[in-house]
Motif scaffolding. Structure first.
Motif, PDB file in Angstrom:
ATOM      1  N   LEU A  42       0.825  -1.201   0.000  1.00 26.64           N
ATOM      2  CA  LEU A  42       0.000   0.000   0.000  1.00 26.64           C
ATOM      3  C   LEU A  42       0.866   1.261   0.000  1.00 26.64           C
ATOM      4  O   LEU A  42       0.620   2.207  -0.748  1.00 26.64           O
ATOM      5  CB  LEU A  42      -0.936  -0.008   1.213  1.00 26.64           C
ATOM      6  CG  LEU A  42      -1.961   1.099   1.307  1.00 26.64           C
ATOM      7  CD1 LEU A  42      -2.897   1.083   0.110  1.00 26.64           C
ATOM      8  CD2 LEU A  42      -2.768   0.939   2.591  1.00 26.64           C
ATOM      9  N   LYS A  43       1.905   1.249   0.813  1.00 23.66           N
ATOM     10  CA  LYS A  43       2.811   2.399   0.870  1.00 23.66           C
ATOM     11  C   LYS A  43       3.500   2.614  -0.480  1.00 23.66           C
ATOM     12  O   LYS A  43       3.533   3.742  -0.993  1.00 23.66           O
ATOM     13  CB  LYS A  43       3.854   2.199   1.969  1.00 23.66           C
ATOM     14  CG  LYS A  43       4.878   3.322   2.040  1.00 23.66           C
ATOM     15  CD  LYS A  43       5.906   3.079   3.127  1.00 23.66           C
ATOM     16  CE  LYS A  43       6.990   4.135   3.131  1.00 23.66           C
ATOM     17  NZ  LYS A  43       7.946   3.944   4.224  1.00 23.66           N
ATOM     18  N   LEU A  44       4.030   1.550  -1.054  1.00 28.75           N
ATOM     19  CA  LEU A  44       4.710   1.678  -2.344  1.00 28.75           C
ATOM     20  C   LEU A  44       3.749   2.113  -3.446  1.00 28.75           C
ATOM     21  O   LEU A  44       4.099   2.950  -4.285  1.00 28.75           O
ATOM     22  CB  LEU A  44       5.388   0.364  -2.715  1.00 28.75           C
ATOM     23  CG  LEU A  44       6.636   0.027  -1.908  1.00 28.75           C
ATOM     24  CD1 LEU A  44       7.143  -1.367  -2.270  1.00 28.75           C
ATOM     25  CD2 LEU A  44       7.717   1.064  -2.137  1.00 28.75           C
ATOM     26  N   THR A  45       2.547   1.578  -3.449  1.00 28.72           N
ATOM     27  CA  THR A  45       1.546   1.964  -4.445  1.00 28.72           C
ATOM     28  C   THR A  45       1.195   3.436  -4.310  1.00 28.72           C
ATOM     29  O   THR A  45       1.121   4.170  -5.300  1.00 28.72           O
ATOM     30  CB  THR A  45       0.285   1.095  -4.309  1.00 28.72           C
ATOM     31  OG1 THR A  45       0.653  -0.278  -4.468  1.00 28.72           O
ATOM     32  CG2 THR A  45      -0.757   1.472  -5.337  1.00 28.72           C
ATOM     33  N   TYR A  46       0.971   3.870  -3.077  1.00 33.15           N
ATOM     34  CA  TYR A  46       0.625   5.268  -2.836  1.00 33.15           C
ATOM     35  C   TYR A  46       1.752   6.185  -3.282  1.00 33.15           C
ATOM     36  O   TYR A  46       1.523   7.187  -3.969  1.00 33.15           O
ATOM     37  CB  TYR A  46       0.308   5.501  -1.356  1.00 33.15           C
ATOM     38  CG  TYR A  46      -0.117   6.920  -1.081  1.00 33.15           C
ATOM     39  CD1 TYR A  46      -1.442   7.296  -1.265  1.00 33.15           C
ATOM     40  CD2 TYR A  46       0.799   7.879  -0.688  1.00 33.15           C
ATOM     41  CE1 TYR A  46      -1.843   8.599  -1.043  1.00 33.15           C
ATOM     42  CE2 TYR A  46       0.411   9.182  -0.462  1.00 33.15           C
ATOM     43  CZ  TYR A  46      -0.913   9.541  -0.639  1.00 33.15           C
ATOM     44  OH  TYR A  46      -1.293  10.835  -0.430  1.00 33.15           O
ATOM     45  N   MET A  47       2.977   5.864  -2.894  1.00 33.16           N
ATOM     46  CA  MET A  47       4.107   6.714  -3.259  1.00 33.16           C
ATOM     47  C   MET A  47       4.306   6.741  -4.779  1.00 33.16           C
ATOM     48  O   MET A  47       4.588   7.799  -5.346  1.00 33.16           O
ATOM     49  CB  MET A  47       5.387   6.249  -2.566  1.00 33.16           C
ATOM     50  CG  MET A  47       5.414   6.488  -1.067  1.00 33.16           C
ATOM     51  SD  MET A  47       5.088   8.192  -0.549  1.00 33.16           S
ATOM     52  CE  MET A  47       6.369   9.104  -1.389  1.00 33.16           C
ATOM     53  N   ALA A  48       4.149   5.601  -5.432  1.00 34.54           N
ATOM     54  CA  ALA A  48       4.285   5.572  -6.891  1.00 34.54           C
ATOM     55  C   ALA A  48       3.206   6.439  -7.545  1.00 34.54           C
ATOM     56  O   ALA A  48       3.501   7.224  -8.456  1.00 34.54           O
ATOM     57  CB  ALA A  48       4.194   4.136  -7.397  1.00 34.54           C
ATOM     58  N   ALA A  49       1.975   6.318  -7.088  1.00 37.99           N
ATOM     59  CA  ALA A  49       0.883   7.123  -7.643  1.00 37.99           C
ATOM     60  C   ALA A  49       1.140   8.614  -7.403  1.00 37.99           C
ATOM     61  O   ALA A  49       0.930   9.444  -8.302  1.00 37.99           O
ATOM     62  CB  ALA A  49      -0.444   6.706  -7.020  1.00 37.99           C
TER      63      ALA A  49
END
Length: 89
Positions: free
Chosen positions: A63-70
């Protein structure tokens, strides 16, 4: 993440509001810049809280990686080397 999203929305609202006030001649450029600086600092603090957050499990990590990528794609931004290391730890 909710805090960061709220800070981003507040930043966008503040920019619109301060732009309107500056255009109407209600505030000086210095006041305008100082007003925007305050909301930018709030957004940065919320973003850094996400960068520094230590996920408790694999789900939170994804979730953290997805959020940061977005976030980076949407803003066309980058992370400095220290931030990148914190995100990937």
């Amino acid at each position: 993440m909710d805090r960061h999203i709220a800070a981003q929305l507040a930043t966008a609202d503040a920019v619109r509001s301060w732009d309107d006030r500056r255009t109407a001649g209600e505030v000086t450029s210095v006041t305008y810049a100082n007003g925007l600086l305050g909301v930018a600092r709030d957004e940065e603090a919320a973003r850094l809280a996400i960068v520094k957050y230590r996920p408790r499990d694999d789900r939170e990590s994804r979730l953290k990686l997805t959020y940061m990528a977005a976030y980076l794609i949407a803003t066309r931004g980058t992370l400095d080397a220290n931030e990148m290391n914190l995100v990937l730890e």
